[in-house]
Design a protein around this motif. Structure first.
Motif, mmCIF file in Angstrom:
data_model
loop_
_atom_site.group_PDB
_atom_site.id
_atom_site.type_symbol
_atom_site.label_atom_id
_atom_site.label_comp_id
_atom_site.label_asym_id
_atom_site.label_seq_id
_atom_site.Cartn_x
_atom_site.Cartn_y
_atom_site.Cartn_z
ATOM 1 N N VAL C 329 0.822 -12.518 13.634
ATOM 2 C CA VAL C 329 0.073 -11.852 12.571
ATOM 3 C C VAL C 329 0.287 -10.356 12.737
ATOM 4 O O VAL C 329 -0.044 -9.789 13.786
ATOM 5 C CB VAL C 329 -1.429 -12.196 12.636
ATOM 6 N N VAL C 330 0.873 -9.735 11.723
ATOM 7 C CA VAL C 330 1.216 -8.314 11.802
ATOM 8 C C VAL C 330 0.158 -7.505 11.054
ATOM 9 O O VAL C 330 -0.097 -7.747 9.871
ATOM 10 C CB VAL C 330 2.602 -8.044 11.196
ATOM 11 N N VAL C 331 -0.443 -6.555 11.766
ATOM 12 C CA VAL C 331 -1.526 -5.757 11.206
ATOM 13 C C VAL C 331 -1.009 -4.345 10.951
ATOM 14 O O VAL C 331 -0.761 -3.593 11.895
ATOM 15 C CB VAL C 331 -2.732 -5.707 12.172
ATOM 16 N N PRO C 332 -0.797 -3.966 9.681
ATOM 17 C CA PRO C 332 -0.275 -2.627 9.405
ATOM 18 C C PRO C 332 -1.367 -1.571 9.498
ATOM 19 O O PRO C 332 -2.543 -1.905 9.654
ATOM 20 C CB PRO C 332 0.264 -2.761 7.976
ATOM 21 N N GLY C 333 -0.965 -0.304 9.363
ATOM 22 C CA GLY C 333 -1.930 0.759 9.623
ATOM 23 C C GLY C 333 -2.032 1.792 8.534
ATOM 24 O O GLY C 333 -2.160 1.437 7.357
ATOM 25 N N PHE C 334 -1.970 3.077 8.954
ATOM 26 C CA PHE C 334 -2.192 4.195 8.039
ATOM 27 C C PHE C 334 -1.465 4.010 6.712
ATOM 28 O O PHE C 334 -0.283 3.659 6.676
ATOM 29 C CB PHE C 334 -1.649 5.491 8.662
ATOM 30 N N GLY C 335 -2.163 4.258 5.618
ATOM 31 C CA GLY C 335 -1.515 4.345 4.319
ATOM 32 C C GLY C 335 -1.184 3.018 3.675
ATOM 33 O O GLY C 335 -0.536 3.001 2.630
ATOM 34 N N THR C 336 -1.621 1.906 4.276
ATOM 35 C CA THR C 336 -1.286 0.627 3.652
ATOM 36 C C THR C 336 -2.456 0.093 2.835
ATOM 37 O O THR C 336 -3.611 0.177 3.244
ATOM 38 C CB THR C 336 -0.906 -0.447 4.696
ATOM 39 N N ASP C 337 -2.135 -0.423 1.660
ATOM 40 C CA ASP C 337 -3.089 -1.190 0.863
ATOM 41 C C ASP C 337 -2.274 -2.269 0.157
ATOM 42 O O ASP C 337 -1.097 -2.460 0.490
ATOM 43 C CB ASP C 337 -3.864 -0.290 -0.121
ATOM 44 N N ALA C 338 -2.890 -2.950 -0.786
ATOM 45 C CA ALA C 338 -2.197 -4.094 -1.406
ATOM 46 C C ALA C 338 -0.866 -3.698 -2.028
ATOM 47 O O ALA C 338 0.071 -4.490 -2.058
ATOM 48 C CB ALA C 338 -3.106 -4.725 -2.463
ATOM 49 N N GLU C 339 -0.781 -2.474 -2.504
ATOM 50 C CA GLU C 339 0.476 -2.060 -3.145
ATOM 51 C C GLU C 339 1.633 -1.981 -2.160
ATOM 52 O O GLU C 339 2.790 -1.901 -2.565
ATOM 53 C CB GLU C 339 0.276 -0.726 -3.854
ATOM 54 N N SER C 340 1.340 -1.969 -0.858
ATOM 55 C CA SER C 340 2.406 -1.952 0.158
ATOM 56 C C SER C 340 2.915 -3.359 0.451
ATOM 57 O O SER C 340 3.776 -3.535 1.314
ATOM 58 C CB SER C 340 1.873 -1.362 1.475
ATOM 59 N N ALA C 341 2.388 -4.352 -0.239
ATOM 60 C CA ALA C 341 2.668 -5.740 0.139
ATOM 61 C C ALA C 341 4.159 -6.082 0.096
ATOM 62 O O ALA C 341 4.654 -6.829 0.942
ATOM 63 C CB ALA C 341 1.883 -6.697 -0.758
#
Lengths: 149, 99, 584
Positions: C329-341
């Motif tokens: 399970v990869v947990v992204p960080g700064f600046g990510t929201d659904a649009e980064s999918a």
């Protein structure tokens, strides 16, 4: 930085070469080809939501005929050479073997995994190319579902 | 005349939403592809999809009719002499279809 | 002269022209439309009823809407039944195609055998006759068996086609829909009535789901996808089915509303998030498994386009979360929201490819998880001061969500538990640290990459609750975010105001540091080096993949960062030449 036309050109050449190779593999080993598609792939990330460079990769799978006997790659050196990928080099990958050749900036790789089944995988890809920043999102979203063969 | 509460206006908007959504569903059914079926099945699939696009459109039209009907009720009420109260202004905003 | 009877030529296999994937897509469209019609039935029974309106007008209104509700209920059930049949038809067509491939190979082989025998007979002597006849008889029996199977195949195909045509024709007209489905109780209704309330544990949810019949489960997927699509404890395959219905329905609705020019601001935001989820699932499905050459299986595990005040929540897996040996399970960080999918999906697919390439005998699934509200103020957009505004509060809240997600993944699987790895990148490593420390997240491995700190209360690897041997850190020596964490006696927050905890790559932390330099790294700190950890043919992706696969001996360890009291922070990796291990 190149303009996006270089990547378009890479796509055309990779798909054409992959079509020749898949046909050659079926001619040499019998059987049938499937999943003959390609896609644009991001190479080097630029940030948390985009890539800086891209390349095109065409792939396919050939389930070899019942009369073909392993190792399948032994019979495929002439196929690579006939398609313009001179002096193929045998190699290894985890669980299998590869045969790799180059034609200009394109690299073709054939591989077999004896423990997985009687099939040969094929990929043809070009080098990673930087595209204009304004075009990155378009390349990232681009799909290419049409089979090349 | 019977009092028409604000909730009638809210319901009219929700019926409009249903109309939009059902039109979208109709488009989805009509746009579903039949290329993947064998020749023996694709004809029946096409007929089914065409017919069901109409079924969904009919439901959407019925929903729109319910919204329009409620708006007539609101219009009649706010135009009457008996209408009064603080909700009257808000209720009158529902007389026109928003979308 | 003895007469030798040749076996007959095997009949050719008839062509079968069809596309099971396209048929499945058609079924998906019908299922999403049936969900929409079901919503109308639910609306009529609920929000359409105006309780505070009385009098004759109200009575007439309620009398008028009741038949619409009944019609919507019967139509949704009818359309759902056809959609389900179309989906089964796609499966059957694929099986028939596979059987046809086998038959074609047998026919080709037998045709070759007949030709061989004909040649041998032409040059045979009297002495060969008996043996050749025996060989001919053997091949004849094989041809007869082939012919029997070919006949069965043809009749199975015809029966399947007839059944599908009948399913379409049976409920084509509205009158037939009413006659067959009118008044039928939706199996979803009774099942949903027994659903555990909010706050139920993944275990309770799993027990409830397992208690339902297959018919009830299928009904809920279509009638109420929102009730189970994001519910921890529901199997990933089921969540995917429900979220696919919801996503397809949302895309159809909001795209239609957009085309009419009446989309609200909220709906525009949700539509963008839905489109990002659609892009993400396609990005994964377009890529192929490096071992089989087949498309990578995709599962939409979390889809909530309106979550976090419109930032949205999306988690999509490359690979099957219910059955994979190794799950990451990869947990992204700064600046990510659904649009980064879309981009995050590429990352997940890349890790999937690498893990499969490096261990073809293991099955894998890698999921990107945009399931918490991450800070929008990315340092590369706003500088270190901007990053300094980020506090641990979002990581604390996100850690709770993440631990719940991991619990759900564990609880909903049957059979062998997965070897489970949480990979936290950037601020996602802070979130992962909180999930471990605060919530006791039950993973087998924790990987921190490009970490600005793993949370103020996690002072060393042991504080994660995981054996320090299974706590890993990757830090590119040129990554300025990885340099933000606290070092030695100097605490980073006093310099940058970040305050996100200790650097997991430091010697004092006590975890394993693995090599994570990039061949394209810059000469000095560069934000570009913060994003390369998951690119193909990099040290970090290679090592992350080996950890995910549990191949610890293959991990290339790196010397830790250290911070002597008499000098600044030292990174031994700074002067090492990076390598490019193959990951594809």
């Amino acid at each position: 930085m190149t303009d996006s036309s270089a990547l378009e050109g890479q796509r055309e050449r990779a798909r054409a070469a992959a079509a020749v190779l898949v046909t050659g593999v079926v001619d040499a080993l019998g059987g049938s080809a499937s999943r003959t598609t390609g896609r644009v792939e991001g190479c080097e990330s630029a940030s948390e939501d985009e890539f800086r460079t891209f390349r095109y990769t065409a792939t396919g799978r050939v389930d070899v005929g019942a009369s073909a006997s392993p190792p399948f790659l032994d019979a495929l050196v002439p196929v690579l050479e006939a398609a313009g990928f001179a002096d193929p080099i045998p190699g290894e990958r985890p669980g299998g073997n590869t045969l790799e050749g180059s034609d200009g900036d394109l690299t073709a790789t054939l591989s077999e995994l004896p423990g997985q089944g009687a099939y040969v995988l094929l990929s043809v890809e070009g080098p990673c190319l930087e595209v204009p920043e304004a075009d990155r999102r378009d390349w990232q979203r681009r799909t290419d579902p049409e089979p090349f063969l | 005349m019977e009092v028409v509460p604000l909730s009638v206006g809210v319901a009219s908007q929700r019926w409009d939403d249903q109309h939009l959504d059902l039109d979208a569903a109709a488009g989805q059914v009509g746009g579903a592809g039949t290329d993947g079926f064998t020749r023996a099945v694709s004809g029946a699939a096409s007929r089914f999809l065409t017919q069901w696009q109409r079924h969904a459109e009919t439901l959407g039209t019925d929903s729109e009719a319910r919204a329009d009907g409620l708006r007539v009720v609101i219009q009649d009420y706010v135009s009457s002499d008996e209408a009064a109260g603080i909700d009257l202004f808000l209720l009158s905003t529902y007389v026109t279809e928003q979308r | 002269m003895t007469t030798i009877t040749l076996p007959p030529q095997p009949r050719p296999v008839p062509l079968l022209t069809c596309q099971p994937g396209a048929v499945r897509d058609c079924g998906g469209d019908l299922l999403a439309a049936s969900a929409q019609i079901d919503d109308l039935g639910t609306f009529v029974a609920g929000d359409a009823r105006i309780g505070d309106w009385t009098g004759r007008g109200s009575e007439r209104y309620h009398e008028t809407i009741a038949p619409i509700g009944r019609r919507a209920d019967s139509m949704s059930l009818a359309l759902r039944s056809v959609a389900t049949r179309v989906d089964a038809h796609a499966d059957e067509l694929q099986r028939l195609l596979d059987r046809r491939t086998d038959l074609e190979e047998r026919r080709s082989h037998l045709a070759g055998e007949v030709a061989r025998l004909r040649g041998e007979i032409a040059t045979a002597t009297e002495d060969d006759a008996a043996a050749l006849q025996a060989e001919c008889d053997r091949v004849r029996r094989e041809v007869e068996a082939y012919e029997t199977d070919l006949t069965t195949w043809s009749s199975d195909l015809a029966a399947e086609e007839t059944a599908m045509v009948q399913a379409f024709q049976r409920v084509q007209e509205a009158e037939a829909v009413e006659r067959i489905w009118g008044g039928v109780v939706d199996p979803a209704d009774a099942a949903l009535a027994t659903k555990p309330g909010s706050g139920a544990s993944p275990g309770e949810v799993s027990t409830w789901w397992d208690s339902l019949t297959y018919v009830q489960q299928q009904a809920i997927i279509t009638a109420a996808p929102g009730a189970i699509g994001n519910l921890d404890g529901i199997p990933a395959g089921t969540r995917n089915a429900a979220n696919t219905v919801a996503l397809d329905r949302d895309l159809a609705n909001w795209t239609h509303t957009e085309s009419l020019g009446v989309l609200t601001e909220d709906e525009r935001t949700w539509l963008e998030n839905a489109r990002a989820a659609d892009e993400a699932r396609r990005n994964i499905a377009d890529r192929v498994d490096p071992v089989t050459g087949e498309p990578i299986e995709t599962q939409v595990y979390l889809y909530d386009p309106a979550a976090f005040d419109g930032d949205g929540a999306i988690a999509i897996s490359a690979g099957n979360l219910d059955t994979a040996d190794n799950v990451a399970v990869v947990v992204p960080g700064f600046g990510t929201d659904a649009e980064s999918a879309g981009y995050q999906a590429d990352r997940a697919a890349t890790i999937y490819e690498s893990t499969r390439y490096l261990d073809p005998d293991a099955s894998n699934a890698t999921m990107f998880w945009i399931g918490y509200d991450a800070p929008d103020n990315a340092p590369w957009d706003e500088g270190f001061d901007g990053a300094g505004v980020a506090t641990e509060s979002m990581a604390t809240a996100g850690g709770e969500h993440l631990a719940d997600t991991i619990d759900g993944l564990r609880e909903s699987r049957d059979g062998e538990p997965a070897h489970l790895t949480a990979v936290g990148h950037s601020y996602g490593s802070t979130t992962t640290g909180h999930a471990a420390h605060d919530q006791g997240m039950e993973v087998d491995e924790i990987v921190f990459v490009g970490s600005p700190g793993v949370g103020g209360d996690t002072n060393d690897a042991g504080d994660t609750g995981i054996d320090p041997e299974h706590v890993w850190a990757g830090a590119n020596s040129r990554d300025p975010i990885a340099d933000l964490g606290n070092h030695g006696w100097v605490h980073g927050e006093t310099l940058f105001g970040a305050g996100l905890g200790d650097d997991p790559a430091e010697d004092d932390f006590g975890g394993n540091r693995f090599e994570a330099e990039s061949e394209t790294r810059g000469g000095a700190f560069s934000f570009g080096d913060h994003s390369k950890y998951f690119d193909h043919d990099t040290e970090s992706l290679y090592n992350i993949s080996q950890i995910v696969n549990g191949n610890y001996d293959a991990v290339e360890h790196a010397d830790h960062v250290y911070d002597p009291w008499h000098d600044g922070v030292q990174d031994p990796e700074h002067d090492r030449d990076p390598t490019t291990p193959a990951t594809r």
